[in-house]
Write a protein that holds these residues in place. Structure first.
Motif, short mmCIF file in Angstrom:
data_model
loop_
_atom_site.label_atom_id
_atom_site.label_comp_id
_atom_site.label_asym_id
_atom_site.label_seq_id
_atom_site.Cartn_x
_atom_site.Cartn_y
_atom_site.Cartn_z
N PRO A 459 47.50 54.84 55.92
CA PRO A 459 47.16 53.42 56.05
C PRO A 459 45.67 53.23 56.16
O PRO A 459 44.94 54.07 56.69
CB PRO A 459 47.86 53.03 57.35
CG PRO A 459 47.87 54.29 58.15
CD PRO A 459 48.01 55.41 57.17
N MET A 460 45.18 52.10 55.67
CA MET A 460 43.76 51.76 55.78
C MET A 460 43.57 50.27 55.53
O MET A 460 44.42 49.61 54.94
CB MET A 460 42.93 52.56 54.77
CG MET A 460 43.20 52.22 53.31
SD MET A 460 42.26 53.24 52.14
CE MET A 460 43.14 54.79 52.27
N PHE A 461 42.46 49.74 55.98
CA PHE A 461 42.06 48.37 55.67
C PHE A 461 40.93 48.40 54.65
O PHE A 461 40.04 49.26 54.72
CB PHE A 461 41.58 47.64 56.93
CG PHE A 461 42.68 47.07 57.78
CD1 PHE A 461 43.11 45.76 57.59
CD2 PHE A 461 43.29 47.84 58.74
CE1 PHE A 461 44.13 45.24 58.38
CE2 PHE A 461 44.31 47.33 59.53
CZ PHE A 461 44.72 46.03 59.35
N ILE A 462 40.96 47.47 53.73
CA ILE A 462 39.86 47.30 52.78
C ILE A 462 39.49 45.82 52.73
O ILE A 462 40.35 44.95 52.91
CB ILE A 462 40.21 47.82 51.37
CG1 ILE A 462 41.41 47.06 50.79
CG2 ILE A 462 40.50 49.31 51.39
CD1 ILE A 462 41.74 47.45 49.35
N PRO A 463 38.21 45.51 52.49
CA PRO A 463 37.81 44.10 52.38
C PRO A 463 38.09 43.55 50.99
O PRO A 463 37.85 44.23 49.99
CB PRO A 463 36.31 44.16 52.68
CG PRO A 463 35.89 45.52 52.23
CD PRO A 463 37.06 46.43 52.46
N LEU A 464 38.61 42.33 50.94
CA LEU A 464 38.90 41.65 49.65
C LEU A 464 38.11 40.35 49.61
O LEU A 464 38.08 39.60 50.59
CB LEU A 464 40.39 41.36 49.56
CG LEU A 464 40.83 40.50 48.38
CD1 LEU A 464 40.77 41.29 47.09
CD2 LEU A 464 42.24 39.95 48.62
N LYS A 465 37.49 40.09 48.47
CA LYS A 465 36.67 38.89 48.34
C LYS A 465 37.00 38.16 47.04
O LYS A 465 36.96 38.74 45.97
CB LYS A 465 35.17 39.26 48.38
CG LYS A 465 34.25 38.07 48.49
CD LYS A 465 32.82 38.54 48.66
CE LYS A 465 31.86 37.38 48.85
NZ LYS A 465 30.45 37.85 49.05
#
Length: 469
Positions: A459-465
């Motif tokens: 699992p991981m978080f990534i930034p989305l724009k």
């Protein structure tokens, strides 16, 4: 005017004088006092069971150049003749911490050994008993049958300062009691696969054979145990790492009293917070440990820690990098309630977590990428499919959607890959494809939002724009 001229010439003469020896640290008395307590360690193993980093290889298994073979008296044999197998030896260093024969070295120096031999400064060679060894901290506690032995003075690594002079004594390439000096380059270094040791970084010349040897401050106190080097050649390149003596002695005390080491455990998988993630979570700066997954039944789960929380402080200690958190948690005795300060949804919260015992097997299984099926498009310019029962079981994911196709657009820019499972978007849980499309349709533009994914079981978080149209 004449007086001024004389003064100027006098100043120039003073500046031109060479730096005197008195301006540099004098290591002579330190070496004389401390070196008798530094020992050479060799191990014997059954033929064919040689571990990594033996006397004729570097830390990565590289063969030491030919010039060193003479000094090790390696057996010679004619070309084409098969050499006779001998019990291989692993050369390292160690140091005596009590006059009745207890000494410290690295775990990797004595790992898988059938016999451990300790050579003292007076040339006596004694067989050592392994009292205990801890792979996670790379510390081993040995005992030899002797008394009235010379010992080192133990210092406090937490008092070390960057820029302070330090000195190492050890047996690089088997050369006993070699002395090298340098300065502390950094503290609290986190190295790959070394989660529970906040290393001291120095520029002291350390080579194979120095492992397990002491690192001294100018007071003649041991402040660290030389453990690793960063190298591309197998030799010293200016980056050496030592285990803080505070950590080593805590491990040694546990090995002596109970034979094993217990560490605190929170039960979360974390990741670093970069600038875009910090902005998406409403943080002032990129700092803290982002919770990518809360393990089921863990202390964190029982205390209400959630995926997407950013841990900023633990027991009053600021978590600047995500790698700081395991160091802090590991030092806490299991059973103690710790104060954890987090940011959740832009709001600060304080949780009380009863710290558990770090399991022996704490790694998550890596799994295969799923094979998606159903298509739908959205503002991320990706196609997603529902998560089936087989993938849920394999990846231990309760809900989400699977990325089936990635086209040029925001999803590709964020680093999404085919097979990723999206479980959370902009703070909302994603259970179905309809959920995902609804949430993605409401995403704000021109600012990053957090997206949680599971990639091959990790699992991981990534930034989305989403850019302005």
């Amino acid at each position: 005017m004449r007086a001024m001229t004389q003064l100027i010439f006098a100043c120039i003469a003073i500046l031109a004088l060479p730096v005197s020896a008195a301006d540099l640290p004098d290591f002579k008395s330190l070496v004389k006092e401390s070196s008798p307590a530094v020992v050479n360690i060799s191990t014997e193993q059954k033929a064919g069971s040689q571990s990594e980093g033996g006397p004729f290889t570097g830390p990565g298994g590289e063969e030491i150049p030919e010039i060193f073979r003479h000094f090790f008296r390696m057996p010679e044999f004619n070309q084409g003749e098969r050499p006779r197998r001998k019990a291989p030896q692993s050369l390292g260093s160690g140091f005596i911490i009590s006059d009745d024969g207890y000494l410290l070295t690295n775990h990797h120096v004595i790992a898988d050994a059938d016999k451990v031999l300790v050579r003292l400064a007076d040339r006596r060679e004694l067989e050592a008993e392994v009292i205990g060894s801890d792979e996670r901290s790379d510390i081993a506690l040995l005992k030899i049958d002797a008394d009235h032995l010379p010992t080192v003075k133990l210092g406090r690594s937490r008092d070390l300062e960057v820029g302070e002079w330090v000195l190492a004594i050890g047996s690089p390439f088997g050369f006993d009691h070699s002395v090298t000096a340098g300065i502390v380059s950094a503290k609290e270094r986190a190295l790959a696969n070394e989660t529970y040791v906040p290393f001291i970084q120095t520029d002291v010349a350390i080579n194979p054979g120095n492992s397990g040897g002491p690192l001294f401050n100018l007071e003649g106190e041991v402040v660290g145990i030389n453990s690793q080097i960063y190298t591309r050649s197998g030799g010293f390149m200016g980056l050496s790492f030592a285990i803080p003596i505070d950590v080593a002695m805590d491990v040694a005390d546990q090995l002596k009293t109970q034979g094993f080491v217990t560490r605190g455990w929170l039960g979360v998988i974390i990741q670093e917070v970069n600038r875009d993630l910090a902005e998406s979570f409403g943080l002032d700066k990129p700092a803290g440990a982002l919770v990518a997954k809360v393990l089921s039944g863990s202390p964190a789960a029982d205390a209400g820690v959630q995926e997407g929380d950013v841990i900023l402080r633990f027991e009053g200690q600021e978590v600047i990098r995500s790698s700081d958190l395991p160091h802090f948690v590991g030092r806490v005795k299991p059973g103690k309630k710790a104060r954890v300060e987090i940011v959740r949804g832009g709001e600060s919260k304080t949780l009380r977590v009863e710290i558990g015992v770090l399991p022996k097997q704490d790694e998550l299984a890596q799994t295969e990428r799923a094979q998606p099926h159903e298509d739908k498009s959205n503002r991320l310019d990706i196609e997603v499919t529902a998560l089936d029962a087989k993938r849920k079981e394999k990846w231990q994911v309760s809900s989400g959607v699977v990325v089936h196709r990635v086209m040029p657009g925001p999803g590709a820019d964020a680093g999404l890959m085919v097979g990723d499972v999206i479980t959370m978007l902009n703070g909302e849980q994603v259970d179905t494809v309809d959920d995902f499309n609804r949430i993605s349709a409401q995403l704000p533009e021109a600012r990053p939002v957090p997206m949680r994914i599971v990639r091959r079981g990790s699992p991981m978080f990534i930034p989305l724009k989403i850019e302005d149209k």
